[in-house]
Each structure stands twice: as structure tokens, then as C-alpha cells.
Design a protein around this motif. Structure first.
Motif, mmCIF file in Angstrom:
data_model
loop_
_atom_site.group_PDB
_atom_site.id
_atom_site.type_symbol
_atom_site.label_atom_id
_atom_site.label_comp_id
_atom_site.label_asym_id
_atom_site.label_seq_id
_atom_site.Cartn_x
_atom_site.Cartn_y
_atom_site.Cartn_z
ATOM 1 N N PHE A 93 2.942 -0.580 0.571
ATOM 2 C CA PHE A 93 3.939 -0.015 -0.210
ATOM 3 C C PHE A 93 4.062 -0.168 -1.482
ATOM 4 C CE2 PHE A 93 6.839 -3.742 -2.712
ATOM 5 C CZ PHE A 93 7.764 -2.745 -2.428
ATOM 6 N N LEU A 94 2.799 -0.357 -2.007
ATOM 7 C CA LEU A 94 2.510 0.061 -3.662
ATOM 8 C C LEU A 94 2.691 1.511 -4.089
ATOM 9 C CD1 LEU A 94 0.156 -2.839 -4.659
ATOM 10 C CD2 LEU A 94 2.812 -2.690 -5.429
ATOM 11 N N VAL A 95 2.362 2.306 -2.620
ATOM 12 C CA VAL A 95 2.073 3.954 -2.761
ATOM 13 C C VAL A 95 3.650 4.139 -2.501
ATOM 14 C CG1 VAL A 95 1.791 6.316 -1.528
ATOM 15 C CG2 VAL A 95 -0.292 3.965 -2.268
ATOM 16 N N SER A 96 4.469 3.397 -1.812
ATOM 17 C CA SER A 96 5.603 3.880 -1.551
ATOM 18 C C SER A 96 6.516 4.230 -2.884
ATOM 19 C CB SER A 96 6.079 3.234 -0.339
ATOM 20 O OG SER A 96 6.828 1.803 -1.345
ATOM 21 N N LYS A 97 6.355 2.986 -3.564
ATOM 22 C CA LYS A 97 7.005 2.369 -4.987
ATOM 23 C C LYS A 97 6.622 3.678 -5.833
ATOM 24 C CE LYS A 97 9.343 -0.717 -5.835
ATOM 25 N NZ LYS A 97 10.524 -0.702 -6.184
ATOM 26 N N ALA A 98 5.565 3.963 -6.133
ATOM 27 C CA ALA A 98 5.110 5.325 -6.821
ATOM 28 C C ALA A 98 5.503 5.865 -6.753
ATOM 29 C CB ALA A 98 3.371 4.978 -6.531
ATOM 30 N N LYS A 99 5.722 6.664 -4.839
ATOM 31 C CA LYS A 99 6.810 7.858 -4.977
ATOM 32 C C LYS A 99 8.181 7.574 -5.215
ATOM 33 C CE LYS A 99 3.666 9.031 -1.096
ATOM 34 N NZ LYS A 99 3.938 9.186 0.783
ATOM 35 N N GLU A 100 8.484 6.336 -5.473
ATOM 36 C CA GLU A 100 10.207 6.056 -6.026
ATOM 37 C C GLU A 100 10.390 6.409 -7.133
ATOM 38 O OE1 GLU A 100 11.166 2.041 -4.503
ATOM 39 O OE2 GLU A 100 11.316 3.142 -2.734
ATOM 40 N N GLY A 101 8.909 7.076 -8.152
ATOM 41 C CA GLY A 101 8.553 7.052 -9.354
ATOM 42 C C GLY A 101 8.076 5.635 -10.797
ATOM 43 N N ALA A 102 7.952 4.386 -9.843
ATOM 44 C CA ALA A 102 7.795 3.588 -10.765
ATOM 45 C C ALA A 102 6.375 3.747 -10.845
ATOM 46 C CB ALA A 102 7.677 2.222 -10.324
ATOM 47 N N THR A 103 5.808 2.886 -12.434
ATOM 48 C CA THR A 103 4.953 2.763 -12.908
ATOM 49 C C THR A 103 4.146 1.396 -12.442
ATOM 50 O OG1 THR A 103 6.045 4.194 -14.772
ATOM 51 C CG2 THR A 103 3.214 2.661 -15.249
ATOM 52 N N VAL A 104 3.067 1.953 -10.798
ATOM 53 C CA VAL A 104 2.921 0.664 -10.541
ATOM 54 C C VAL A 104 1.037 1.047 -11.131
ATOM 55 C CG1 VAL A 104 1.963 0.109 -8.037
ATOM 56 C CG2 VAL A 104 4.378 1.591 -8.348
ATOM 57 N N ILE A 105 1.072 -0.614 -11.385
ATOM 58 C CA ILE A 105 0.088 -1.274 -11.791
ATOM 59 C C ILE A 105 -0.403 -2.730 -11.355
ATOM 60 C CG2 ILE A 105 -1.435 -2.049 -13.745
ATOM 61 C CD1 ILE A 105 -0.322 0.875 -14.177
ATOM 62 N N ALA A 106 -1.821 -2.662 -10.597
ATOM 63 C CA ALA A 106 -2.133 -3.410 -9.834
ATOM 64 C C ALA A 106 -2.965 -4.548 -10.668
ATOM 65 C CB ALA A 106 -3.458 -3.045 -8.338
ATOM 66 N N LYS A 107 -2.893 -6.091 -11.322
ATOM 67 C CA LYS A 107 -3.203 -6.770 -12.525
ATOM 68 C C LYS A 107 -4.601 -8.271 -11.242
ATOM 69 C CE LYS A 107 -0.366 -5.619 -15.524
ATOM 70 N NZ LYS A 107 0.260 -6.171 -16.876
ATOM 71 N N SER A 108 -5.266 -7.507 -12.915
ATOM 72 C CA SER A 108 -5.593 -9.628 -11.538
ATOM 73 C C SER A 108 -6.731 -9.500 -13.332
ATOM 74 C CB SER A 108 -7.177 -8.475 -10.763
ATOM 75 O OG SER A 108 -7.570 -10.077 -10.394
ATOM 76 N N GLY A 109 -6.331 -10.486 -13.948
ATOM 77 C CA GLY A 109 -6.840 -10.935 -14.645
ATOM 78 C C GLY A 109 -6.892 -10.404 -15.686
ATOM 79 N N VAL A 110 -8.012 -9.474 -16.786
ATOM 80 C CA VAL A 110 -8.079 -8.448 -17.226
ATOM 81 C C VAL A 110 -8.248 -7.138 -16.626
ATOM 82 C CG1 VAL A 110 -9.192 -10.210 -19.650
ATOM 83 C CG2 VAL A 110 -10.265 -8.985 -18.151
ATOM 84 N N LYS A 111 -8.490 -6.737 -15.705
ATOM 85 C CA LYS A 111 -8.602 -5.833 -15.375
ATOM 86 C C LYS A 111 -7.523 -5.363 -14.802
ATOM 87 C CE LYS A 111 -13.309 -6.688 -13.832
ATOM 88 N NZ LYS A 111 -14.166 -7.136 -13.039
ATOM 89 N N SER A 112 -7.108 -3.953 -14.696
ATOM 90 C CA SER A 112 -5.839 -3.607 -14.189
ATOM 91 C C SER A 112 -6.339 -1.190 -13.832
ATOM 92 C CB SER A 112 -4.608 -3.307 -15.372
ATOM 93 O OG SER A 112 -4.920 -2.328 -16.371
ATOM 94 N N TRP A 113 -5.472 -1.307 -12.146
ATOM 95 C CA TRP A 113 -5.550 0.189 -11.662
ATOM 96 C C TRP A 113 -3.825 0.259 -11.914
ATOM 97 C CZ3 TRP A 113 -7.215 -4.713 -10.775
ATOM 98 C CH2 TRP A 113 -9.469 -5.125 -10.513
ATOM 99 N N ARG A 114 -4.511 1.679 -11.928
ATOM 100 C CA ARG A 114 -3.159 2.745 -11.447
ATOM 101 C C ARG A 114 -3.002 2.875 -10.272
ATOM 102 N NH1 ARG A 114 0.533 6.407 -14.660
ATOM 103 N NH2 ARG A 114 2.241 6.653 -13.081
ATOM 104 N N ILE A 115 -1.611 2.629 -9.468
ATOM 105 C CA ILE A 115 -1.321 3.414 -8.195
ATOM 106 C C ILE A 115 -0.294 4.603 -8.029
ATOM 107 C CG2 ILE A 115 -0.460 3.241 -6.025
ATOM 108 C CD1 ILE A 115 -1.807 0.199 -7.804
ATOM 109 N N TYR A 116 -1.116 5.650 -8.140
ATOM 110 C CA TYR A 116 0.015 7.145 -8.005
ATOM 111 C C TYR A 116 0.250 7.236 -6.905
ATOM 112 C CZ TYR A 116 -2.553 7.739 -12.669
ATOM 113 O OH TYR A 116 -3.679 6.953 -13.277
ATOM 114 N N PRO A 117 1.203 8.035 -7.081
ATOM 115 C CA PRO A 117 2.011 8.622 -5.344
ATOM 116 C C PRO A 117 1.016 9.290 -4.070
ATOM 117 C CG PRO A 117 3.150 9.084 -7.416
ATOM 118 C CD PRO A 117 1.801 8.812 -7.706
ATOM 119 N N ASN A 118 0.010 9.757 -4.647
ATOM 120 C CA ASN A 118 -0.815 10.802 -4.051
ATOM 121 C C ASN A 118 -1.902 9.499 -3.407
ATOM 122 O OD1 ASN A 118 -2.533 9.742 -5.432
ATOM 123 N ND2 ASN A 118 -3.411 11.931 -6.041
#
Length: 125
Positions: A93-118
């Protein structure tokens, strides 16, 4: 999930700590008097009817937030399960949001990750 995973400054509550006003069997003990920050919170799973039941936050351990202030689509998880966003259904689902053009960020406390369309992901600053 929101009462545990999110930072709530109003209550001086960090991510990963259950809000003292949360009764896991009944819900918010101060619902009628809850602060504005709680009233304003919108879980995208609850607001967006196109998101499937299979992505219910308490089932996959991930809150979905369309954050208009940062222009990010956020997947927020409890710090005790920092990679819950990698659940196969959620990650797809998150990858699909990235493919739609969203900047998708996963967050856990102070850590975060960007999910890319690929389908790749990397730490996010």
C-alpha cells in the motif's frame, strides 16, 4: 494505536507509551473533554473508505496519516515494533502511495524511513 504510537505533547506523552486516558476495553476515558490535538487527529484508515479493512491499524500495527502540514503520507508505528510498516500488505500500500506521487515516510519514535515508488526504502532525515 493512536493513543500509544503518537507523541502527544499536551499530555507530555512519548511515542510507544499508552496514554493514561486510554482504556483498552472502553476507549478514551476523557473523550468528551479530550484536548484539541486529539479532536483534530484523523486516522487515514478511518477517513479514507478506499483503504481496505486488511490495513486496519490494530491488525497491521501501523497508523496511516495524510499530513497536510508536511505534505507527507506517514505510516506511524509503535517504537516497540519499528518495522511493522514492512507488513507485506502495508508495504504494498505504501509503495502504491509513493507511485501516486506522495512523499511516503514510515516513522517509529525518532526514526524514520522514506519509501520510494520502486519499492526501495532508506533512512529519512
Amino acid at each position: 494505536m493512536c493513543c500509544k504510537s503518537l507523541v502527544i505533547d499536551h499530555f507530555n506523552k512519548d511515542a510507544g507509551i499508552l496514554c493514561t486516558n486510554c482504556d483498552l476495553k472502553k476507549g478514551c476515558k476523557i473523550y468528551e473533554q479530550r484536548p484539541q490535538v486529539c479532536k483534530d487527529f484523523e486516522c487515514d484508515w478511518m477517513m479514507e473508505r478506499s483503504i481496505p479493512q486488511s490495513l486496519r491499524p490494530d491488525k497491521v500495527g501501523t497508523l496511516l496519516i495524510d499530513d497536510s502540514e508536511s505534505d507527507e503520507y506517514q505510516a506511524v508505528v509503535d517504537p516497540s515494533t519499528p518495522f511493522a510498516w514492512r507488513h507485506p500488505l502495508m508495504f504494498k500500500f505504501l509503495v502504491s502511495k509513493a507511485k501516486e506521487g506522495a512523499t511516503v515516510i514510515a516513522k517509529s519514535g525518532v526514526k524514520s524511513w522514506r519509501i520510494y515508488p520502486n519499492g526501495q526504502w532508506a533512512p529519512w532525515a
